[in-house]
Design an enzyme around this catalytic site. Sequence first.
Site, PDB file in Angstrom:
ATOM      1  N   SER A  88      24.677-129.396  60.129  1.00 26.65           N
ATOM      2  CA  SER A  88      26.285-128.000  60.223  1.00 26.65           C
ATOM      3  C   SER A  88      25.678-127.072  61.362  1.00 26.65           C
ATOM      4  O   SER A  88      25.849-127.419  61.965  1.00 26.65           O
ATOM      5  CB  SER A  88      25.774-127.328  58.500  1.00 26.65           C
ATOM      6  OG  SER A  88      26.837-126.674  57.886  1.00 26.65           O
ATOM      7  N   ASP A 204      30.320-132.920  55.097  1.00 27.18           N
ATOM      8  CA  ASP A 204      29.166-131.857  55.385  1.00 27.18           C
ATOM      9  C   ASP A 204      27.226-132.387  55.687  1.00 27.18           C
ATOM     10  O   ASP A 204      27.145-133.249  54.189  1.00 27.18           O
ATOM     11  CB  ASP A 204      28.642-130.241  55.484  1.00 27.18           C
ATOM     12  CG  ASP A 204      27.665-129.961  55.608  1.00 27.18           C
ATOM     13  OD1 ASP A 204      26.532-130.102  56.030  1.00 27.18           O
ATOM     14  OD2 ASP A 204      27.810-128.334  56.087  1.00 27.18           O
TER      15      ASP A 204
END
Length: 321
Positions: A88, A204
């Site tokens: 991320s 993610d």
Amino acid sequence: MRRTLAKRRTHTPLGAGCALAAIVALAAACRTTAPPPLPDVAPAPYDDRPPRVALVLGGGGAKGFAHVGVIRVLEEAGVPIELVVGTSVGSLVGAIYAAQPNSYALERLARGLERDDFFDFSLAPALFGQGLASGDRLERFVRERVGARTFEALRIPVAAVATDLDTGERVVLHRGDVARAVRASCAIPGVLEPVRHDGRVLVDGGVVRNLPVDVARLLGGDVIIAVDLAELEPKATPESFVDVIFRVVSLISRAEADTLRGIADVTLVPEVGKVGFIDFDRKDAAIAAGEEAARAALPRIREVLGAWPRARSNQPVQPRS
């Protein structure tokens, strides 16, 4: 005659023994050099190559500005960063730094990143898409500002971790388009739209690996320094369903990180619990927390680096990726 033969049988062995002793004594007296040394014994294996230092940067939205502070301290202390693995926001910071390995340049660029660059919330994706934000602006930011279009063009090897939405598998992206990979690694489910990349639907990486220490080890990291941003706010006070999503992601990340910390040689935990996922106005606090955590960890980092040859002396040298 019998008496004479008896005498001969008695004295012959004694005379032979005296002769043998005389020969041994003479040989010993004539020796003028020391006996040959024992054969050389091969020394124990000793790994004298420097360790490959890998920096693992966890996810956490705006908490990720702490990574900037960590890198600043490591750079000033002369700790070499030869591999970056990020999830991320960790992949974003890692890509920026790897394109131009200078913590001051990193900070300038990071300070120019605003919430709308990361979370481009709009009505269209919320109503007709698969998230509240598209992620287009984040990909464009990376493409325009990082300065390297592919992983191969980065000056430091980087890997971005994402999650396959179909299989739930961890996906390690370290070849090809950097901007697309970073966008995929940052695609928080329900917030940013999933990313189609190389035939997969990706979200993610924090869903399966928010602190990808094991990935750094697999990619050839010898000494691994991990930065864990999974510290929670003291009390859950969600004001919207977006806050609820962020809280759930944090809870998942925290549980997973507790297991992976043990794989790292040094784990830093900056005090960013009061910095929310979208608190981009608290950059100073996050950067300062990263610097403080890194300074506190420097003695341990130096200890691990200093002990490297002794710690690895009996282990085979691993090939580097």
